[in-house]
Write an enzyme that holds these catalytic residues in place. Structure first.
Site, PDB file in Angstrom:
ATOM      1  N   SER A  88     105.864 -72.173 -21.431  1.00  0.00           N
ATOM      2  CA  SER A  88     104.906 -73.022 -22.161  1.00  0.00           C
ATOM      3  C   SER A  88     105.560 -73.844 -23.253  1.00  0.00           C
ATOM      4  O   SER A  88     105.179 -74.987 -23.496  1.00  0.00           O
ATOM      5  CB  SER A  88     103.843 -72.151 -22.826  1.00  0.00           C
ATOM      6  OG  SER A  88     103.013 -71.575 -21.883  1.00  0.00           O
TER       7      SER A  88
ATOM      8  N   HIS B 125     111.977 -66.153 -24.342  1.00  0.00           N
ATOM      9  CA  HIS B 125     111.944 -65.951 -25.793  1.00  0.00           C
ATOM     10  C   HIS B 125     113.313 -65.554 -26.351  1.00  0.00           C
ATOM     11  O   HIS B 125     113.572 -65.716 -27.541  1.00  0.00           O
ATOM     12  CB  HIS B 125     110.951 -64.849 -26.172  1.00  0.00           C
ATOM     13  CG  HIS B 125     109.528 -65.220 -25.887  1.00  0.00           C
ATOM     14  ND1 HIS B 125     108.710 -65.804 -26.824  1.00  0.00           N
ATOM     15  CD2 HIS B 125     108.783 -65.097 -24.764  1.00  0.00           C
ATOM     16  CE1 HIS B 125     107.510 -66.025 -26.298  1.00  0.00           C
ATOM     17  NE2 HIS B 125     107.529 -65.608 -25.044  1.00  0.00           N
TER      18      HIS B 125
ATOM     19  N   ASP C 149      98.017 -68.554 -15.977  1.00  0.00           N
ATOM     20  CA  ASP C 149      99.178 -67.952 -16.616  1.00  0.00           C
ATOM     21  C   ASP C 149      98.876 -66.576 -17.200  1.00  0.00           C
ATOM     22  O   ASP C 149      99.556 -65.602 -16.900  1.00  0.00           O
ATOM     23  CB  ASP C 149      99.681 -68.868 -17.729  1.00  0.00           C
ATOM     24  CG  ASP C 149     100.905 -68.285 -18.393  1.00  0.00           C
ATOM     25  OD1 ASP C 149     101.948 -68.205 -17.717  1.00  0.00           O
ATOM     26  OD2 ASP C 149     100.818 -67.873 -19.555  1.00  0.00           O
TER      27      ASP C 149
ATOM     28  N   ASP D 162     106.710 -69.143 -30.951  1.00  0.00           N
ATOM     29  CA  ASP D 162     105.290 -68.779 -31.110  1.00  0.00           C
ATOM     30  C   ASP D 162     105.062 -67.302 -31.355  1.00  0.00           C
ATOM     31  O   ASP D 162     104.212 -66.916 -32.148  1.00  0.00           O
ATOM     32  CB  ASP D 162     104.443 -69.272 -29.931  1.00  0.00           C
ATOM     33  CG  ASP D 162     104.935 -68.832 -28.566  1.00  0.00           C
ATOM     34  OD1 ASP D 162     106.059 -68.308 -28.472  1.00  0.00           O
ATOM     35  OD2 ASP D 162     104.181 -68.997 -27.582  1.00  0.00           O
ATOM     36  N   ARG D 163     105.831 -66.458 -30.705  1.00  0.00           N
ATOM     37  CA  ARG D 163     105.579 -65.026 -30.844  1.00  0.00           C
ATOM     38  C   ARG D 163     106.458 -64.378 -31.931  1.00  0.00           C
ATOM     39  O   ARG D 163     106.542 -63.157 -32.000  1.00  0.00           O
ATOM     40  CB  ARG D 163     105.766 -64.323 -29.494  1.00  0.00           C
ATOM     41  CG  ARG D 163     104.696 -64.709 -28.462  1.00  0.00           C
ATOM     42  CD  ARG D 163     104.764 -63.814 -27.258  1.00  0.00           C
ATOM     43  NE  ARG D 163     103.870 -64.201 -26.199  1.00  0.00           N
ATOM     44  CZ  ARG D 163     102.570 -63.868 -26.114  1.00  0.00           C
ATOM     45  NH1 ARG D 163     102.024 -63.145 -27.074  1.00  0.00           N
ATOM     46  NH2 ARG D 163     101.846 -64.267 -25.089  1.00  0.00           N
TER      47      ARG D 163
HETATM   48  O1  LIG Z   1     103.360 -65.177 -22.891  1.00  0.00           O
HETATM   49  C1  LIG Z   1     104.438 -65.718 -23.217  1.00  0.00           C
HETATM   50  O2  LIG Z   1     104.937 -65.614 -24.321  1.00  0.00           O
HETATM   51  C2  LIG Z   1     105.170 -66.542 -22.189  1.00  0.00           C
HETATM   52  C3  LIG Z   1     105.936 -65.602 -21.305  1.00  0.00           C
HETATM   53  O3  LIG Z   1     106.911 -64.943 -22.018  1.00  0.00           O
HETATM   54  O4  LIG Z   1     104.268 -67.308 -21.440  1.00  0.00           O
HETATM   55  P1  LIG Z   1     103.989 -68.841 -21.833  1.00  0.00           P
HETATM   56  O5  LIG Z   1     105.297 -69.529 -21.856  1.00  0.00           O
HETATM   57  O6  LIG Z   1     103.122 -69.349 -20.691  1.00  0.00           O
HETATM   58  O7  LIG Z   1     103.282 -68.876 -23.114  1.00  0.00           O
HETATM   59 MN   LIG Z   2     102.438 -71.696 -20.069  1.00  0.00          MN
HETATM   60 MN   LIG Z   3     103.136 -67.518 -19.469  1.00  0.00          MN
END
Ligand SMILES: O=C(O)[C@@H](CO)OP(=O)(O)O
Ligand SMILES: [Mn+2]
Ligand SMILES: [Mn+2]
Length: 623
Positions: free
Chosen positions: A148, A207, A494, A352-353
């Site tokens: 994403s 990540h 997703d 983001d995380r």
């Molecule tokens: O959930 C998330 O952090 C990622 C997978 O690691 O998914 P996405 O890139 O779709 O946000």
């Molecule tokens: Mn995504």
């Molecule tokens: Mn994802």
């Protein structure tokens, strides 16, 4: 990874922080370091002092940057010679919606998706595939699946930027990382304090990457190292955590043989511990804090391999949701709480995380949960996670400088913009879309609406998520005629795809199609244009395959479920009554990717795209 190298550098260490009305005063001491590195080693440092950072506030910085930008960039977009302005445009990103062969593990194919099917079959000149993985989105290689962050960055920025994974690889390869301010800063704790490394333990490359941790953690002089692991199972196969922990423990053992006191200190599954995003559920971060900082968790083990194996053996356990645990010594005492004088690195490169944890580690004033203790540490992120908030203030590698995004251009050319998703994807169509900037460019022209996500469930339990609420909000925005662009992310393919639950993912795909229908119908009513695309694959392939494309079985003869994203391309479809009949996709850009979408959207708004953007996908024919 096996190379030996030597480095000398200056390191800054923040040794005293003081809050003032305008920000944080930071006294620094500078240290001259000498690094000798070999594969599994760690850290060394030498000496010494002085300097002072003046306080600053984000607001002041933001205004200054903006002034600077205004001065150097010509924001005025030329009118498009052939495409009219003033059409309402819906830009819809289907998260995790790729194109793949039609078999029983392709949930998009198996689900009822009449709207998306008809876009493909009824208007072949207005439907095509674009690349959404690897080099096309700035990742190190074409073996890297899309995600994403890079997907929305490319969609919004219209150009391909070297992304975090690549920037860290190159900073490690050149050794530049060790000469940077961030490394120098944390290194000042190495003599007397512990170096803590917190992050996602896998080789998923979304990540973080294990090999970057291994290199980083190799021979840089830290005398005491504690690793706080977050097990994955989302970017890699479920169950792979055991192997990654074994590899790490082996590396740490090798370090111990070299005289470094190195251990895993705590852990937990990424979706349950630490790695929440967009402030959906602070409890997730708190569970991490308790284990990592306070050394407290419901489970205690003597080794991380034992922890992961035992916790995985519980009914319904999986890597993504392992409960928090701490590693204890023979006296049942946690081996690695974070205390005053320690250094901490969050080794995820993706923002983001890690933003929430970064706030907990860095902000003096913090009210999201009771931290109990707020240790005086030297903290650095692998990257700076939020350029607008300057968070964290210390980092090992500079993030990609994604500037002049399409969102900013369009707003500066008067395009009134509405963006919406539910919490778990909200930052995708705002923060990522705008080049990793929080906030909007002009609140008078923009409205960003976040629909609260469900908290405390796995999304296979509610596979419809908030898809219909998001599209209803978008419909309202379209019909209000108050906006020129309505941009949304529909998360289901997703988020449910990541659970590996095939039945639920089919439901997710069906409701996504229904959500698209709501948007297309609204666009019909206002004579507008729709652009439907996706950020990367996920739901279109739910099984791990061999090179021939056949499903792989595990040792019990069951298919191996693929919870991760894929390498597949994604569709893009354009249409709606506002799209002149002579507009269609060009045939001469077979290798186009997500970055080509921005210029396309800018054209549809009636403007020429900036010259350095990847070319637009559309052409206007004479007939
Ligand atoms: O959930 C998330 O952090 C990622 C997978 O690691 O998914 P996405 O890139 O779709 O946000
Ligand atoms: Mn995504
Ligand atoms: Mn994802």
């Amino acid at each position: 990874m096996h190379g030996v190298f030597q480095k000398q550098a200056w390191v800054r260490v923040r040794w005293l922080r003081k809050s003032t009305a305008r920000g944080v005063v930071t006294f620094n001491c500078y240290i001259y370091i000498y690094i000798h590195s070999r594969r599994q080693g760690f850290i060394t440092w030498l000496l010494f002092v002085v300097s002072l950072d003046l306080p600053h506030s984000c607001v002041i910085n933001r205004e200054r940057e903006r002034e600077g930008d205004m001065g150097s960039t010509d924001w005025k977009l030329p009118d498009h010679q052939k495409i009219a302005k003033d059409k309402i445009i819906a830009v819809v990103v289907l998260d995790g919606w790729g194109e793949f062969k039609e078999d029983q593990y392709n949930c998009i194919h198996v689900a009822e998706t009449p709207v998306m099917d008809s876009l493909k079959t009824h208007a072949p000149n207005r439907w095509r595939l674009v690349k959404a993985h690897g080099n096309a989105v700035g990742l190190p290689s074409d073996d890297d699946m899309g995600n994403s962050e890079v997907g929305h960055n490319a969609l919004g920025a219209g150009r391909i930027f070297a992304q975090g994974a690549k920037l860290v690889d190159s900073a490690l390869a050149t050794g530049k990382i060790y000469g940077g301010e961030g490394f120098k800063y944390i290194k000042e704790s190495f003599e007397t304090g512990t170096l803590h490394l917190i992050g996602l333990l896998s080789d998923g490359g979304v990540h973080s990457r294990l090999d970057q941790l291994q290199v980083r953690a190799s021979e840089h002089g830290a005398k005491r190292i504690r690793v706080h692991i977050l097990t994955d199972g989302r970017d890699v196969l479920d169950g792979s955590s055991v192997g990654f922990v074994e590899t790490l423990e082996k590396d740490l053992e090798d370090l111990c043989k070299k005289g470094v006191d190195a251990k895993v200190a705590s852990g937990g599954g990424r979706m349950y511990v630490t790695m929440d995003r967009y402030e959906n559920d602070w409890d997730v971060v708190k569970r991490g804090w308790d284990a990592q900082v306070l050394g407290e968790a419901p489970y205690k083990f003597r080794s991380a391999v034992e922890a992961v194996k035992k916790l995985r053996a519980e009914p319904n356990a999986n890597d993504q949701y392992l409960p928090p645990f701490v590693i204890v010594d023979e006296n049942d005492k946690a081996v690695g709480p974070i205390v005053d004088g320690d250094a901490v690195v969050t080794f995820n490169f993706r923002a983001d995380r890690m933003v929430m944890m970064a706030k907990a580690l860095e902000y003096e004033n913090f009210d999201k949960f009771d931290r109990v203790r707020f240790p005086k540490i030297r903290y650095a992120g692998m990257l700076q996670y939020d350029g607008e908030l300057k968070l964290p203030s210390h980092y090992l590698v500079s993030p990609p400088e994604i500037d002049r995004t399409s969102g900013e251009y369009l707003v500066k050319n008067g395009i009134r913009t509405f963006a919406c998703s539910e919490t778990v994807k909200f930052g995708h169509v705002t923060f990522f879309w705008n080049g990793n900037r929080s906030g909007c460019f002009n609140p008078e022209l923009e409205e960003y609406v976040e629909i609260p996500s469900d908290v405390g469930i796995t999304f296979n339990q509610e596979p419809k998520m908030k898809a219909l609420e998001i599209s209803e909000k978008a419909k309202e925005a379209i019909l209000s005629r108050r906006f020129d662009q309505i941009r949304i992310n529909i998360p289901n393919g997703d988020m449910v795809g990541h659970t590996g639950d095939i039945a639920a993912t089919k439901v997710a795909c069906k409701v996504t199609d229904e959500a698209v229908k709501i948007i297309i119908d609204a666009i019909e009513q206002v004579g507008g244009i729709y652009v439907i695309t996706a950020d990367h694959g996920n739901a279109e392939d739910m099984v791990k395959r061999n090179k021939a494309g056949d499903p792989l079985l595990d040792k019990n003869g069951n298919i191996q479920i693929l919870t991760s994203h894929t390498l597949q391309p994604v569709p893009i479809a354009i249409g709606g009554p506002g799209l002149a009949p002579n507009i269609r996709f060009r045939q001469d850009l077979p290798g186009a990717g997500l970055a080509n979408v921005a210029a396309t959207v800018i054209n549809l708004h009636g403007f020429e795209a900036p010259k350095d953007y990847e070319p637009s996908l559309i052409e206007v024919t004479d007939s």
